[in-house]
Design an enzyme around this catalytic site. Sequence first.
Site, short mmCIF file in Angstrom:
data_model
loop_
_atom_site.label_atom_id
_atom_site.label_comp_id
_atom_site.label_asym_id
_atom_site.label_seq_id
_atom_site.Cartn_x
_atom_site.Cartn_y
_atom_site.Cartn_z
N HIS A 1 20.20 -35.05 -7.57
CA HIS A 1 19.41 -35.64 -6.49
C HIS A 1 17.92 -35.36 -6.64
O HIS A 1 17.18 -35.38 -5.66
CB HIS A 1 19.93 -35.13 -5.14
CG HIS A 1 21.37 -35.47 -4.92
ND1 HIS A 1 21.79 -36.72 -4.56
CD2 HIS A 1 22.48 -34.72 -5.09
CE1 HIS A 1 23.12 -36.72 -4.48
NE2 HIS A 1 23.56 -35.52 -4.81
N GLU B 1 19.14 -16.43 -7.66
CA GLU B 1 18.67 -15.09 -7.99
C GLU B 1 18.19 -15.04 -9.45
O GLU B 1 17.17 -14.41 -9.75
CB GLU B 1 19.81 -14.08 -7.74
CG GLU B 1 19.53 -12.64 -8.11
CD GLU B 1 18.34 -12.01 -7.39
OE1 GLU B 1 17.77 -12.61 -6.47
OE2 GLU B 1 17.97 -10.88 -7.78
N GLU C 1 9.57 -14.09 -11.36
CA GLU C 1 8.73 -12.96 -10.96
C GLU C 1 8.39 -12.04 -12.13
O GLU C 1 7.35 -11.39 -12.13
CB GLU C 1 9.33 -12.17 -9.79
CG GLU C 1 10.65 -11.51 -10.04
CD GLU C 1 11.25 -10.88 -8.78
OE1 GLU C 1 10.51 -10.59 -7.84
OE2 GLU C 1 12.46 -10.68 -8.76
N LYS D 1 6.64 -3.96 -3.95
CA LYS D 1 8.05 -3.59 -3.84
C LYS D 1 8.52 -3.64 -2.40
O LYS D 1 9.61 -4.09 -2.10
CB LYS D 1 8.24 -2.18 -4.41
CG LYS D 1 9.68 -1.70 -4.39
CD LYS D 1 10.53 -2.51 -5.32
CE LYS D 1 12.00 -2.18 -5.23
NZ LYS D 1 12.84 -3.25 -5.81
N ASN E 1 -2.03 1.56 5.86
CA ASN E 1 -1.09 0.57 5.33
C ASN E 1 -0.72 -0.32 6.51
O ASN E 1 -0.33 0.19 7.55
CB ASN E 1 0.14 1.33 4.78
CG ASN E 1 1.19 0.39 4.24
OD1 ASN E 1 0.96 -0.80 4.11
ND2 ASN E 1 2.35 0.95 3.91
N GLY E 2 -0.84 -1.63 6.35
CA GLY E 2 -0.49 -2.53 7.45
C GLY E 2 -1.61 -3.50 7.73
O GLY E 2 -2.55 -3.63 6.94
N CYS F 1 0.81 -1.22 0.00
CA CYS F 1 0.00 0.00 0.00
C CYS F 1 0.84 1.26 0.00
O CYS F 1 1.87 1.33 0.65
CB CYS F 1 -0.89 0.04 1.23
SG CYS F 1 -1.87 -1.42 1.47
N ARG G 1 5.23 0.29 -5.89
CA ARG G 1 5.19 -0.53 -4.69
C ARG G 1 4.29 -1.76 -4.86
O ARG G 1 4.35 -2.69 -4.08
CB ARG G 1 4.69 0.29 -3.50
CG ARG G 1 5.62 1.41 -3.11
CD ARG G 1 4.97 2.36 -2.14
NE ARG G 1 4.82 1.78 -0.83
CZ ARG G 1 5.71 1.89 0.16
NH1 ARG G 1 6.81 2.55 -0.03
NH2 ARG G 1 5.50 1.35 1.33
C1 F6R Z 1 12.87 -9.75 -5.72
C2 F6R Z 1 12.56 -8.79 -4.70
C3 F6R Z 1 12.14 -9.28 -3.36
C4 F6R Z 1 12.87 -8.49 -2.26
C5 F6R Z 1 12.35 -8.90 -0.88
C6 F6R Z 1 13.12 -8.20 0.22
O1 F6R Z 1 13.21 -9.13 -6.91
O2 F6R Z 1 12.61 -7.61 -4.92
O3 F6R Z 1 12.39 -10.64 -3.23
O4 F6R Z 1 14.24 -8.72 -2.39
O5 F6R Z 1 11.00 -8.59 -0.78
O6 F6R Z 1 12.98 -6.82 0.14
P1 F6R Z 1 13.97 -5.83 0.86
O7 F6R Z 1 15.32 -6.03 0.28
O8 F6R Z 1 13.42 -4.48 0.57
O9 F6R Z 1 13.94 -6.17 2.32
#
Ligand code: F6R
Length: 611
Positions: free
Chosen positions: A507, A484, A491, A606, A99-100, A2, A27
């Site tokens: 395995h 990664e 995603e 985000k 937000n929350g 949010c 976000r």
């Molecule tokens: C993947 C991604 C998420 C963040 C995760 C942690 O591309 O962006 O996996 O890495 O939500 O977020 P932060 O680093 O902001 O704690």
Amino acid sequence: MCGIVGYTGPRQAYPVILKGLKRLEYRGYDSSGVALLNGGLHVYKKKGKVADLEETLVGKNMEGHIGIGHTRWATHGEPNDRNAHPHLSQSGRIAMIHNGIIENYAQIKQDLIAKGYTFKSDTDTEVLLNFIDDIRIKNECPLEEAVRIALRRVVGAYCILVIDNEDPETIIAARKGSPLVIGIGKGEHFLASDASPIIEYTKEVVYVNDYEIAIVRPDELILKNLGNEKQTPFITKLDMDLTAIEKGGYDHFMLKEIFEQPHTIYDCLRGRLDAENGNITMSGIQKYAEQIINANRIIIIACGTSWHAGLVAEYVIEELCRIPVEVEYASEFRYRNPIIHKGDVIIAISQSGETADTLVAIEKAKEQGAIILGIVNAVGSSIARASHAGAYTHAGPEIGVASTKAFTAQLAVLTMAALTLGLQKGTLERDKYLLLCKELAAIPEKVDVILKLDSQIKALAEKYKDAADALFLGRGYNFPVALEGALKLKEISYIHAEGYPAAEMKHGPIALVTEQLPVVFVATKDSYHEKVVSNMQEIKARKGKVIAVITEGDTVTPTLADDIIVIPPAHEVVAPMLSVVPLQLLAYHVGVAKGYDVDKPRNLAKSVTVE
Ligand code: F6R
């Protein structure tokens, strides 16, 4: 997650709020809304994008000098117009955005229903709002007082903005666990969940702390704690400009951020690493160097991509400092009963600095006497403030939902920290230290070289975009890079992708290998290389399609792989900062080729400010 925007001052509030909501779109959200005070409370909300809301408001009278706006990422109740914020209290007097998550909302709701309240939405927000309004009515107290009483009773996380039909100048704001920034203008105030909606109006901001309430009027900002004691607002200057949060000619923020990496890694090293003279200056780390060097173990806590950076750091710190390292998902760490000894060192890694799980894990470790070092990108964020010390990654605002430049900057910071600590501890010889300093300093230029492969990688993306699944394999320092790479692909392109240590493939995952399965090997020249090549043979023997990221000068791997991406050589300790870049580009181009909105992948947020 949010996004929250508020404005009170002489300007028209709606354009400020609308622009702010657009800046917060990155976000992740599924509906949006706005409330304006103008001879009454006017609330508008809509499922979908901010542009959908904007369209429905064309031609309406949107005047008013005070207002609040919200982008919602659904938690309680599906994404629809009804559940979108702002909500209006049953009395019709108060509007609120939130937000929350309010954890004890069900009990409060029951009590309110017993008193005759009815609810229009399925949200915890509407419950908190009516709870506040009920207290206001019952106690005949000002709204500010009612907010304070209510917040002392709720369990959970919140950032709220509340406006009152009877008070045409004031926004009451409060936070616990969800970020809130207040921008200070001349006779006006801006409120938001991060600085991006504020930056074009003012650089002076106050980061509100947990358990604080802000009473915000055009000419006045009063901060109080939940005990009604006044707090002194701590004004800081934002160290970013508008270009940092705009696309600057790129099609997507994700691409811009991938291409920014030569600069962001350089910015991260600048002023800290003097490779010529072999000096590394990291004051935050230095302050706790003795304790870290003598720690029995280091626990790294993080989520997602930041967790992958932690895994790379595990290899680097164990190798250079000979300190045992454990890497934990913050969400797991916080809920078990972790064994922490006084003096254990926790490294928390976070781009946003607001990830709820990481934040709570930090608090838990702190209570048990651990030293917390934060490796954080967002300056002034909650995790940065909750840490005893640490280092900022200085990658600048990351807007694309998929983390890219933050990851390489995290690796740069963690590598510098390991180098300086290893040297001080005596586990890293000076010659190797000097060599690695130089290797690190050379990374930005080498990333630049890799970025020139963009069109080649785009062609590869076209070739493999219809795959249903993909495997990413690597060993040693490149194993987290494989994880990664898989995370980025899934995603952004929604292709099911798994990362594995290359040897572990035998395995189980090898059962997936068919002629249709692309297998991406992170196979740069390092001490594991020959073993990785053997694993590649095993895939080829089963007719899998091999895409290999290899080092310049490697003549063996190209004979095995179907496609190769050739990157400059680097010492294995710093190589992940290079080998991840082609994988970021691959994910980006596959996502674009499939027609997806790579900056806002479905269901993702985000900044994950809920558990
Ligand atoms: C993947 C991604 C998420 C963040 C995760 C942690 O591309 O962006 O996996 O890495 O939500 O977020 P932060 O680093 O902001 O704690």
